[in-house]
Design a protein around this motif. Structure first.
Motif, PDB file in Angstrom:
ATOM      1  N   ILE A   1     -63.257 -36.911 -53.373  1.00  0.00           N
ATOM      2  CA  ILE A   1     -63.702 -36.665 -54.682  1.00  0.00           C
ATOM      3  C   ILE A   1     -62.723 -35.428 -55.221  1.00  0.00           C
ATOM      4  O   ILE A   1     -62.583 -35.440 -56.392  1.00  0.00           O
ATOM      5  CB  ILE A   1     -65.282 -35.906 -54.102  1.00  0.00           C
ATOM      6  N   ALA A   2     -62.270 -34.828 -54.413  1.00  0.00           N
ATOM      7  CA  ALA A   2     -61.362 -33.756 -55.069  1.00  0.00           C
ATOM      8  C   ALA A   2     -59.819 -34.395 -55.570  1.00  0.00           C
ATOM      9  O   ALA A   2     -59.471 -34.102 -56.498  1.00  0.00           O
ATOM     10  CB  ALA A   2     -60.978 -32.752 -53.896  1.00  0.00           C
ATOM     11  N   ASP A   3     -59.705 -35.317 -54.810  1.00  0.00           N
ATOM     12  CA  ASP A   3     -58.626 -36.242 -55.169  1.00  0.00           C
ATOM     13  C   ASP A   3     -58.616 -36.797 -56.471  1.00  0.00           C
ATOM     14  O   ASP A   3     -57.789 -36.962 -57.395  1.00  0.00           O
ATOM     15  CB  ASP A   3     -57.678 -37.156 -54.039  1.00  0.00           C
ATOM     16  N   THR A   4     -59.745 -37.529 -56.486  1.00  0.00           N
ATOM     17  CA  THR A   4     -60.132 -38.472 -57.631  1.00  0.00           C
ATOM     18  C   THR A   4     -60.214 -37.377 -58.864  1.00  0.00           C
ATOM     19  O   THR A   4     -59.873 -37.920 -59.958  1.00  0.00           O
ATOM     20  CB  THR A   4     -61.527 -39.271 -57.496  1.00  0.00           C
ATOM     21  N   ALA A   5     -61.031 -36.287 -58.808  1.00  0.00           N
ATOM     22  CA  ALA A   5     -61.193 -35.296 -60.030  1.00  0.00           C
ATOM     23  C   ALA A   5     -59.695 -34.721 -60.467  1.00  0.00           C
ATOM     24  O   ALA A   5     -59.545 -34.837 -61.488  1.00  0.00           O
ATOM     25  CB  ALA A   5     -61.945 -34.196 -59.477  1.00  0.00           C
ATOM     26  N   ALA A   6     -58.985 -34.591 -59.430  1.00  0.00           N
ATOM     27  CA  ALA A   6     -57.717 -34.040 -59.669  1.00  0.00           C
ATOM     28  C   ALA A   6     -56.753 -35.404 -60.796  1.00  0.00           C
ATOM     29  O   ALA A   6     -55.980 -35.242 -61.632  1.00  0.00           O
ATOM     30  CB  ALA A   6     -56.750 -33.533 -58.754  1.00  0.00           C
ATOM     31  N   GLN A   7     -56.925 -36.532 -60.338  1.00  0.00           N
ATOM     32  CA  GLN A   7     -56.294 -37.617 -61.005  1.00  0.00           C
ATOM     33  C   GLN A   7     -56.958 -37.714 -62.116  1.00  0.00           C
ATOM     34  O   GLN A   7     -56.146 -37.831 -63.231  1.00  0.00           O
ATOM     35  CB  GLN A   7     -56.542 -39.033 -60.071  1.00  0.00           C
TER      36      GLN A   7
ATOM     37  N   ARG B   1     -61.402 -25.436 -48.803  1.00  0.00           N
ATOM     38  CA  ARG B   1     -59.920 -25.264 -48.362  1.00  0.00           C
ATOM     39  C   ARG B   1     -59.377 -26.110 -47.419  1.00  0.00           C
ATOM     40  O   ARG B   1     -58.366 -26.928 -47.627  1.00  0.00           O
ATOM     41  CB  ARG B   1     -59.963 -23.816 -47.706  1.00  0.00           C
ATOM     42  N   ARG B   2     -60.159 -26.603 -46.389  1.00  0.00           N
ATOM     43  CA  ARG B   2     -59.585 -27.528 -45.375  1.00  0.00           C
ATOM     44  C   ARG B   2     -59.847 -28.921 -46.118  1.00  0.00           C
ATOM     45  O   ARG B   2     -58.895 -29.947 -45.719  1.00  0.00           O
ATOM     46  CB  ARG B   2     -60.710 -27.383 -44.093  1.00  0.00           C
ATOM     47  N   SER B   3     -60.644 -29.078 -46.942  1.00  0.00           N
ATOM     48  CA  SER B   3     -60.579 -30.508 -47.616  1.00  0.00           C
ATOM     49  C   SER B   3     -59.826 -30.426 -48.859  1.00  0.00           C
ATOM     50  O   SER B   3     -59.516 -31.805 -49.253  1.00  0.00           O
ATOM     51  CB  SER B   3     -62.055 -30.679 -48.329  1.00  0.00           C
ATOM     52  N   GLY B   4     -58.923 -29.658 -49.143  1.00  0.00           N
ATOM     53  CA  GLY B   4     -58.087 -29.762 -50.422  1.00  0.00           C
ATOM     54  C   GLY B   4     -58.795 -29.574 -51.597  1.00  0.00           C
ATOM     55  O   GLY B   4     -58.393 -30.332 -52.540  1.00  0.00           O
ATOM     56  N   ALA B   5     -60.012 -29.088 -51.604  1.00  0.00           N
ATOM     57  CA  ALA B   5     -60.912 -29.182 -52.722  1.00  0.00           C
ATOM     58  C   ALA B   5     -61.369 -27.959 -53.453  1.00  0.00           C
ATOM     59  O   ALA B   5     -62.132 -27.664 -54.222  1.00  0.00           O
ATOM     60  CB  ALA B   5     -62.199 -29.796 -52.321  1.00  0.00           C
TER      61      ALA B   5
ATOM     62  N   ALA C   1     -72.864 -30.205 -48.127  1.00  0.00           N
ATOM     63  CA  ALA C   1     -72.924 -29.103 -47.226  1.00  0.00           C
ATOM     64  C   ALA C   1     -71.833 -29.078 -46.228  1.00  0.00           C
ATOM     65  O   ALA C   1     -71.481 -30.153 -45.628  1.00  0.00           O
ATOM     66  CB  ALA C   1     -74.229 -29.002 -46.789  1.00  0.00           C
ATOM     67  N   SER C   2     -71.631 -28.079 -45.814  1.00  0.00           N
ATOM     68  CA  SER C   2     -70.458 -27.740 -44.909  1.00  0.00           C
ATOM     69  C   SER C   2     -70.720 -28.206 -43.619  1.00  0.00           C
ATOM     70  O   SER C   2     -69.842 -28.844 -42.585  1.00  0.00           O
ATOM     71  CB  SER C   2     -69.677 -26.233 -44.803  1.00  0.00           C
ATOM     72  N   TRP C   3     -72.066 -28.243 -43.488  1.00  0.00           N
ATOM     73  CA  TRP C   3     -72.473 -28.653 -41.817  1.00  0.00           C
ATOM     74  C   TRP C   3     -73.012 -30.169 -41.993  1.00  0.00           C
ATOM     75  O   TRP C   3     -73.257 -30.868 -40.778  1.00  0.00           O
ATOM     76  CB  TRP C   3     -73.846 -28.216 -41.320  1.00  0.00           C
TER      77      TRP C   3
END
Length: 184
Positions: free
Chosen positions: A90-96, A123-127, A77-79
């Protein structure tokens, strides 16, 4: 038959307990976190709950559409402060994994949240590339047996839940679980 009833009873109790926690507004200021690397769940060893729908990115996701992959289901959750710290990893690992063709993928469930805060956090997380299903009332989180955020579940290529991690994941945990459950 007794084991099946026990598992069913535990699942009902877990879902009921989570409904109370999520329904009472799992505190935005202080989300419940359990400090442990992996946790038991009545779902482990059983078929994953259904998970499909339109993503925040406008696409469609279905857990069963591509069953030949190991899928990580991350509830956030964003909060949630720890979620904000975990999501870029998580986003970086998924992209890899996508670049390397490992056979592992990630889908996220944004729970007890709205689409605008969720999109801003992605957006802020690069995800922004992570398929994200909205769960404004916590129903999807309840179906998965999540008791707080963040939580991550591992589903093997047969659609069976194999692991659950409560709290922020590490790259080592993601890689170990992907390898253990059949990602190349």
């Amino acid at each position: 038959m007794t084991r099946r009833l026990t598992v069913l009873l535990l699942a009902v109790l877990a879902v009921g307990g989570l409904a109370v926690v999520l329904g009472s507004g799992l505190g935005r200021a202080s989300p419940q976190l359990v400090d442990q690397s992996s946790a038991s769940s009545p779902l482990i060893g059983h078929r994953a709950p259904p998970l499909s729908g339109r993503t925040l990115q406008g696409g469609q996701f279905s857990l069963t559409r591509d069953p030949a992959r190991v899928t990580f289901v991350n509830v956030w959750a964003s909060w949630c402060g720890p979620c904000r710290e975990e999501l870029p990893l998580i986003a970086d690992t998924a992209a890899q994994w996508a670049r390397e063709g490992t056979g592992a993928r990630v889908v996220t469930i944004d729970t007890k949240d709205g689409p605008l805060p969720a999109r801003n956090m992605l957006r802020r997380s690069g995800a922004t590339e992570l398929p994200t299903l909205s769960d404004p009332h916590g129903d999807r989180a309840v179906a998965w047996g999540a008791t707080g955020v963040p939580e991550t579940f591992v589903v093997d290529h047969h659609g069976i839940v194999r692991a659950r991690h409560v709290g922020p994941v590490t790259r080592d945990w993601l890689e170990r679980e992907a390898s253990q459950w059949g990602a190349r």
